[in-house]
Design an enzyme around this catalytic site. Structure first.
Site, PDB file in Angstrom:
ATOM      1  N   HIS A 172      41.533  32.291  45.797  1.00 55.78           N
ATOM      2  CA  HIS A 172      40.569  31.199  45.637  1.00 55.78           C
ATOM      3  C   HIS A 172      41.182  30.050  44.855  1.00 55.78           C
ATOM      4  CE1 HIS A 172      40.066  33.946  42.224  1.00 55.78           C
ATOM      5  NE2 HIS A 172      39.588  32.920  41.508  1.00 55.78           N
TER       6      HIS A 172
ATOM      7  N   ASN B 202      45.302  31.109  40.608  1.00 49.65           N
ATOM      8  CA  ASN B 202      46.144  32.098  39.935  1.00 49.65           C
ATOM      9  C   ASN B 202      46.486  33.217  40.908  1.00 49.65           C
ATOM     10  OD1 ASN B 202      46.021  30.989  37.161  1.00 49.65           O
ATOM     11  ND2 ASN B 202      43.845  31.411  37.369  1.00 49.65           N
TER      12      ASN B 202
ATOM     13  N   ASP C 263      31.162  28.187  40.526  1.00 44.11           N
ATOM     14  CA  ASP C 263      31.662  29.331  39.765  1.00 44.11           C
ATOM     15  C   ASP C 263      30.548  29.845  38.859  1.00 44.11           C
ATOM     16  OD1 ASP C 263      33.012  31.014  37.828  1.00 44.11           O
ATOM     17  OD2 ASP C 263      34.877  30.045  38.435  1.00 44.11           O
TER      18      ASP C 263
ATOM     19  N   HIS D 221      40.350  26.836  42.304  1.00 46.39           N
ATOM     20  CA  HIS D 221      39.383  26.296  41.341  1.00 46.39           C
ATOM     21  C   HIS D 221      39.419  24.775  41.398  1.00 46.39           C
ATOM     22  CE1 HIS D 221      38.736  30.038  38.928  1.00 46.39           C
ATOM     23  NE2 HIS D 221      39.925  30.334  39.421  1.00 46.39           N
TER      24      HIS D 221
END
Length: 137
Positions: free
Chosen positions: A97, A86, A30, A99
């Site tokens: 995606h 989310n 990230d 995390h």
């Protein structure tokens, strides 16, 4: 998708620190990490929302996420791992995606849970309605 930053990373049109990819997923660090080693696991096919992602891609996302989590735990000696995603108004990039976030005691990252009171009747209602979605699908 033309203006999607993740699609551009997958197509190698944008730079990223890619750590793994196959036919289904691309995994990279990230750019704005919560903690050192924060990885994003992204399906190669563009989907905006979790419920849109095909089952094979979701299976691959979870399998790769498990492998990355184990690697991060061993490599960084984490106190834990947070795995999250989310949807809707709560996502920061319009490409689904996952995390994978290495966690450390007192790292400053938190999950704030509001006070929520749910009556027994509401529990019965929502559980019944959700069960019906399985029957109708």
């Amino acid at each position: 998708m033309k203006n999607c930053i993740f699609c551009k990373i997958i197509a190698k049109e944008e730079d990223a620190y890619i750590i793994f990819e196959n036919d289904y997923v691309c995994c990279f660090l990230d750019k704005y990490p919560i903690n050192r080693g924060h990885v994003l696991v992204v399906p190669k096919k563009h989907y905006s929302e979790f419920v849109e992602v095909d089952d094979e891609s979701l299976t691959r996302i979870m399998s790769v996420s498990k492998h990355i989590a184990a690697g991060l735990q061993a490599l960084l000696k984490t106190d834990g791992i947070t795995i999250m995603q989310n949807n809707g108004a709560f996502k920061d990039v319009d490409h689904y995606h996952m995390h994978i976030i290495p966690r450390f005691l007192d790292d400053g990252f938190s999950w704030v849970e509001p006070e929520m009171v749910v009556s027994p009747e509401e529990f019965v209602e929502i559980s019944s309605l959700l069960r019906e979605t399985f029957i109708s699908s």
